[in-house]
Every structure is written in C-alpha cells, then in structure tokens.
Design a protein around this motif. Structure first.
Motif, PDB file in Angstrom:
ATOM      1  N   ALA A  35     -33.674  16.025 -21.174  1.00 17.83           N
ATOM      2  CA  ALA A  35     -35.062  15.259 -21.440  1.00 17.83           C
ATOM      3  C   ALA A  35     -34.899  14.752 -22.951  1.00 17.83           C
ATOM      4  CB  ALA A  35     -36.406  15.573 -21.075  1.00 17.83           C
ATOM      5  N   ARG A  36     -34.127  15.173 -23.492  1.00 22.37           N
ATOM      6  CA  ARG A  36     -34.061  14.919 -25.103  1.00 22.37           C
ATOM      7  C   ARG A  36     -32.507  14.434 -25.349  1.00 22.37           C
ATOM      8  NH1 ARG A  36     -38.506  16.855 -28.068  1.00 22.37           N
ATOM      9  NH2 ARG A  36     -39.971  18.240 -26.867  1.00 22.37           N
ATOM     10  N   ALA A  37     -32.542  13.277 -26.286  1.00 20.47           N
ATOM     11  CA  ALA A  37     -31.266  12.993 -26.556  1.00 20.47           C
ATOM     12  C   ALA A  37     -30.496  13.654 -27.373  1.00 20.47           C
ATOM     13  CB  ALA A  37     -31.516  11.486 -27.343  1.00 20.47           C
ATOM     14  N   GLU A  38     -31.097  14.426 -28.353  1.00 17.90           N
ATOM     15  CA  GLU A  38     -30.365  15.597 -29.116  1.00 17.90           C
ATOM     16  C   GLU A  38     -29.635  16.599 -28.489  1.00 17.90           C
ATOM     17  OE1 GLU A  38     -28.951  14.960 -32.127  1.00 17.90           O
ATOM     18  OE2 GLU A  38     -29.879  13.038 -32.023  1.00 17.90           O
ATOM     19  N   GLU A  39     -30.357  16.927 -27.578  1.00 13.41           N
ATOM     20  CA  GLU A  39     -30.176  18.183 -26.761  1.00 13.41           C
ATOM     21  C   GLU A  39     -28.771  17.695 -25.774  1.00 13.41           C
ATOM     22  OE1 GLU A  39     -33.192  19.746 -24.331  1.00 13.41           O
ATOM     23  OE2 GLU A  39     -34.064  20.566 -26.083  1.00 13.41           O
ATOM     24  N   ALA A  40     -28.857  16.460 -25.206  1.00 14.64           N
ATOM     25  CA  ALA A  40     -27.910  15.702 -24.409  1.00 14.64           C
ATOM     26  C   ALA A  40     -26.641  15.560 -24.897  1.00 14.64           C
ATOM     27  CB  ALA A  40     -28.442  14.593 -23.906  1.00 14.64           C
ATOM     28  N   LYS A  41     -26.646  15.330 -26.480  1.00 12.39           N
ATOM     29  CA  LYS A  41     -25.572  15.006 -27.323  1.00 12.39           C
ATOM     30  C   LYS A  41     -24.926  16.435 -27.774  1.00 12.39           C
ATOM     31  CE  LYS A  41     -27.705  11.830 -29.984  1.00 12.39           C
ATOM     32  NZ  LYS A  41     -27.819  10.854 -31.021  1.00 12.39           N
ATOM     33  N   ARG A  42     -25.468  17.237 -27.894  1.00 14.58           N
ATOM     34  CA  ARG A  42     -25.169  18.582 -28.366  1.00 14.58           C
ATOM     35  C   ARG A  42     -24.392  19.217 -27.207  1.00 14.58           C
ATOM     36  NH1 ARG A  42     -29.992  19.699 -31.304  1.00 14.58           N
ATOM     37  NH2 ARG A  42     -30.892  20.598 -29.477  1.00 14.58           N
ATOM     38  N   PHE A  43     -24.813  18.975 -26.001  1.00 13.78           N
ATOM     39  CA  PHE A  43     -23.965  19.602 -24.892  1.00 13.78           C
ATOM     40  C   PHE A  43     -22.779  18.735 -24.586  1.00 13.78           C
ATOM     41  CE2 PHE A  43     -23.129  18.912 -20.406  1.00 13.78           C
ATOM     42  CZ  PHE A  43     -22.731  20.211 -20.112  1.00 13.78           C
ATOM     43  N   LEU A  44     -22.846  17.510 -24.790  1.00 10.95           N
ATOM     44  CA  LEU A  44     -21.360  16.417 -24.779  1.00 10.95           C
ATOM     45  C   LEU A  44     -20.423  17.172 -25.777  1.00 10.95           C
ATOM     46  CD1 LEU A  44     -23.097  12.892 -24.427  1.00 10.95           C
ATOM     47  CD2 LEU A  44     -21.775  14.243 -22.853  1.00 10.95           C
ATOM     48  N   ARG A  45     -20.777  17.722 -27.036  1.00 14.37           N
ATOM     49  CA  ARG A  45     -19.730  17.929 -28.027  1.00 14.37           C
ATOM     50  C   ARG A  45     -19.458  19.303 -27.608  1.00 14.37           C
ATOM     51  NH1 ARG A  45     -24.455  16.941 -31.615  1.00 14.37           N
ATOM     52  NH2 ARG A  45     -24.597  14.628 -32.290  1.00 14.37           N
ATOM     53  N   THR A  46     -19.726  20.103 -26.826  1.00 17.05           N
ATOM     54  CA  THR A  46     -19.277  21.090 -26.399  1.00 17.05           C
ATOM     55  C   THR A  46     -17.920  20.954 -25.122  1.00 17.05           C
ATOM     56  OG1 THR A  46     -20.859  21.631 -24.278  1.00 17.05           O
ATOM     57  CG2 THR A  46     -21.177  22.409 -26.715  1.00 17.05           C
ATOM     58  N   ARG A  47     -18.182  19.509 -24.575  1.00 21.00           N
ATOM     59  CA  ARG A  47     -17.181  19.375 -23.678  1.00 21.00           C
ATOM     60  C   ARG A  47     -15.736  18.669 -23.978  1.00 21.00           C
ATOM     61  NH1 ARG A  47     -19.370  20.502 -18.666  1.00 21.00           N
ATOM     62  NH2 ARG A  47     -17.973  18.932 -17.784  1.00 21.00           N
ATOM     63  N   GLU A  48     -14.971  18.771 -23.362  1.00 19.89           N
ATOM     64  CA  GLU A  48     -13.426  18.343 -23.813  1.00 19.89           C
ATOM     65  C   GLU A  48     -13.059  16.883 -23.098  1.00 19.89           C
ATOM     66  OE1 GLU A  48     -10.477  21.046 -22.838  1.00 19.89           O
ATOM     67  OE2 GLU A  48     -11.321  22.629 -24.095  1.00 19.89           O
ATOM     68  N   GLU A  49     -13.681  16.811 -21.821  1.00 15.79           N
ATOM     69  CA  GLU A  49     -13.555  15.398 -21.304  1.00 15.79           C
ATOM     70  C   GLU A  49     -14.838  14.836 -21.182  1.00 15.79           C
ATOM     71  OE1 GLU A  49     -11.526  16.335 -17.561  1.00 15.79           O
ATOM     72  OE2 GLU A  49      -9.712  17.137 -18.454  1.00 15.79           O
ATOM     73  N   ALA A  50     -14.745  13.506 -21.103  1.00 13.12           N
ATOM     74  CA  ALA A  50     -15.753  12.433 -21.125  1.00 13.12           C
ATOM     75  C   ALA A  50     -16.394  12.423 -19.846  1.00 13.12           C
ATOM     76  CB  ALA A  50     -15.308  11.271 -21.341  1.00 13.12           C
ATOM     77  N   PRO A  51     -17.758  12.807 -19.409  1.00 13.07           N
ATOM     78  CA  PRO A  51     -18.356  12.953 -18.341  1.00 13.07           C
ATOM     79  C   PRO A  51     -18.894  11.720 -17.694  1.00 13.07           C
ATOM     80  CG  PRO A  51     -19.865  13.195 -19.943  1.00 13.07           C
ATOM     81  CD  PRO A  51     -18.662  13.052 -20.807  1.00 13.07           C
ATOM     82  N   VAL A  52     -19.429  11.871 -16.479  1.00 14.89           N
ATOM     83  CA  VAL A  52     -20.506  10.548 -16.125  1.00 14.89           C
ATOM     84  C   VAL A  52     -21.744  10.813 -16.441  1.00 14.89           C
ATOM     85  CG1 VAL A  52     -21.219   9.273 -13.991  1.00 14.89           C
ATOM     86  CG2 VAL A  52     -18.839  10.380 -14.037  1.00 14.89           C
ATOM     87  N   ILE A  53     -22.228   9.661 -17.030  1.00 11.46           N
ATOM     88  CA  ILE A  53     -23.857   9.715 -17.497  1.00 11.46           C
ATOM     89  C   ILE A  53     -24.796   8.676 -16.821  1.00 11.46           C
ATOM     90  CG2 ILE A  53     -25.387   9.419 -19.584  1.00 11.46           C
ATOM     91  CD1 ILE A  53     -22.909  10.093 -21.301  1.00 11.46           C
TER      92      ILE A  53
END
Length: 334
Positions: A35-53
């Motif tokens: 529900a928050r953009a910053e939380e979503a982006k922090r989670f993305l930075r833990t990923r190695e591969e690009a996801p589906v959004i």
C-alpha cells in the motif's frame, strides 16, 4: 457503489482469490501486495530478477507491467502509486513472481459441480508483433491452441479447475457460470496467472464461433445445474481473431475515425465484432478509440484462418488503424 468502492472491493477480491488458491494448493506465482510506494521499492531491491507489477484495482486491462530491470520496476511503482496513472486503482500494487513460458487460456463452464472444459485458445497480449511493446487487453487469439498437451490439460483440470470449484463450495459458494483460467506453461508445469468469471476477450471470439452445438442450451444447463446432461461439439476448422486498435492504444487514442470495409469482409464470411465503435449522424461507422473491432476468420488449417483474418484486417480501413499480422504464427509453425 462508486468507483472507489468498486476498486476497494476488487482489491479485496484479488487478495481473497490469492489466498484461496494457496489454500487449495493451486499452482500460481508467489505475490505480495503493498500500500506504500517506498515499501514496495524496498522489497524490489531485495529481488534479483524483475517481477510482474500490477495495479491492484480495475485498470481496463492496462495495469500489468513487465519491467526489464529492478530500476525500471521501481519507476513503474512510482508511476502507479505516486503519479496515480490509474487513479484509485493504483492505491495498492501487487508484486508477483515472474513466470516464463508459453501462455494459454482454458475456459470452462461450471454448474456448481460439473465442469465442461472448452477448447484451448491462445491470446496475444503485447501491442507489437513478435510480442513486443506494452501489455494490452489482448490483440488477438486463435483456437484450437495446442500449447497444452492432452496430459497437461488433464493436469490443469485435476490441479486447477477441480480444486478451485471445490474451494468455492467450501466457502458455501455454488458457482455457476464461466470460469476462465489464464495459464503459463512453466518448466515446473502449468501455473495460474489469473482467474476470471467471464469469457476472456478476445479468446471467446475465437472459441465460440467453433462451437457446433447449441450454446444457449449449454448456458441453460450451466445455470440449472444439469451440465452433465449436455453435449459439446466442435467445428473441426480453426479460428483466428485479429484485433484492430486505434493508434496510441493501450494509452490515449483518438476517436471519430470513419471505418469502411466492414460489410465487404462480412460478405466473405468473416465475423466482425464491434468493441468500440458507433455511428455518426451520416450513418457511418466511426472509431471510439482503444480496441475498435475484432475480425474472426475460419479455415481448414490455422494458416488459412490467419490468411483470411489478416486479409480482412487489411480490407477494413480507418485512420490510425493498428493490428498484429502475426496472431497465431507460432501455432502455425511460423
């Protein structure tokens, strides 16, 4: 019941359906909702591969993004949640595991207990030929598709369709209607991308013209719980559906372009479905923007159906017409 309430209900329904799939052990992608953009982006930075959004709310088939990098994924989150490209529909985002493999659609009629699986169809989501460009609501489809073997289709029925109907019954929901499963054939087997409780567009425009039995009777049996007494027969020919869109789609596109050639292709036996068109004061058919028309042709082979559909797509004329000439090419071995 306004748009914001509808979006909120859709978000709740999506979360509920994901939880139901997990509880029923239905194979699907792992996903998290933010529900928050910053939380979503922090989670993305833990990923190695690009996801589906995905925008969690209703976005007219345009709210799914396939970024090529984590950096691009962060920009997508900002576009959805900060810039509010989809308004309230982007109040939350779903970040989902990126599955790879051929995509196909399986549609079934469900009367609460019995399941009648229809022939496979394959949709083409990207705007550009060769599956390039942004995702759309669908630029065309063909049927029958052979993405799933008979063994794999039986597995989908056993591991996807039967469990979801059983899970609904456990929730005291006796669902009667159309069940649409969007699937990806991954190296680990078929996985569910999405469920819809309606015919998929444009898949149904390639599926239903091939139905050689009484469709109204099947609908009646679906509604009355007597589907096990119905019969399903198919025209042996292939169907190819090509969507004609307005330049700019899936973004903003102009309206009002005069359309010609529809009656000409209909005289050749091609079906024309109107998605976004109207008539002006002079009685001319005009474009309403977005996905405007779908043309569906039948042929003894998929190659023949493709040739007829593409010829019809070329014959129909309007300013800014956009369509893909490669619908069904992979299925035909092209």
């Amino acid at each position: 019941f306004g748009p914001s309430q509808a979006a909120a209900q859709l978000e709740a329904d999506k979360a509920w359906s994901k939880e139901m799939m997990r509880s029923a052990s239905i194979p699907t992608a792992e996903a998290r909702v933010f529900a928050r953009a910053e939380e979503a982006k922090r989670f993305l930075r833990t990923r190695e591969e690009a996801p589906v959004i995905k925008a969690s709310g209703l976005a007219a088939g345009k709210g799914v993004f396939l970024p090529d990098s984590i950096e691009e994924a962060e920009r997508v989150v900002d576009e959805i949640m900060v810039a509010k490209r989809f308004g309230d529909a982007g109040a939350r985002v779903v970040i989902e595991e990126r599955l790879t493999g051929p995509e196909t659609s399986v549609l079934a009629l469900v009367d609460g207990r019995s399941i009648l699986t229809l022939d496979q169809a394959q949709d083409h989501k990207r705007i550009g030929e060769g599956d390039t460009g942004p995702n759309t609501g669908g630029m065309g489809a063909y049927c029958p598709a052979s993405v799933l073997s008979e063994e794999q289709l039986a597995r989908v029925e056993r591991e996807v369709l039967v469990p979801i109907v059983d899970a609904l019954r456990r929730e005291e929901i006796e669902y009667r209607g159309v069940l649409y499963a969007g699937l990806m054939l991954t190296p680990a087997g078929p996985k569910v991308l999405e469920f819809n409780v309606r015919f998929g567009d444009p898949e149904c425009q390639a599926v239903l013209p091939r139905m050689a039995c009484d469709f109204a009777e099947l609908c009646w049996r679906t509604a009355t719980g007597t589907l096990d007494e119905g019969t399903l027969e198919w025209d042996r020919r292939h169907a190819c559906c090509v969507v004609l869109a307005q330049h700019g789609y899936p973004g903003e596109s102009k309206k009002g372009a005069v359309i010609t050639g529809v009656e000409e292709v209909e005289r050749e036996g091609v079906l024309v479905f109107h998605a976004s068109s109207t008539r002006n004061e002079a009685g001319e058919i005009v474009s309403g923007g977005g996905r405007v028309l779908s043309v569906v042709a039948m042929g003894d082979t998929l190659d023949e159906a493709r040739r007829k559909a593409n010829a019809a797509a070329e014959t129909i004329r309007f300013e800014g017409k956009v369509y893909r000439r490669d619908i069904g090419a992979k299925g035909a071995g092209g």
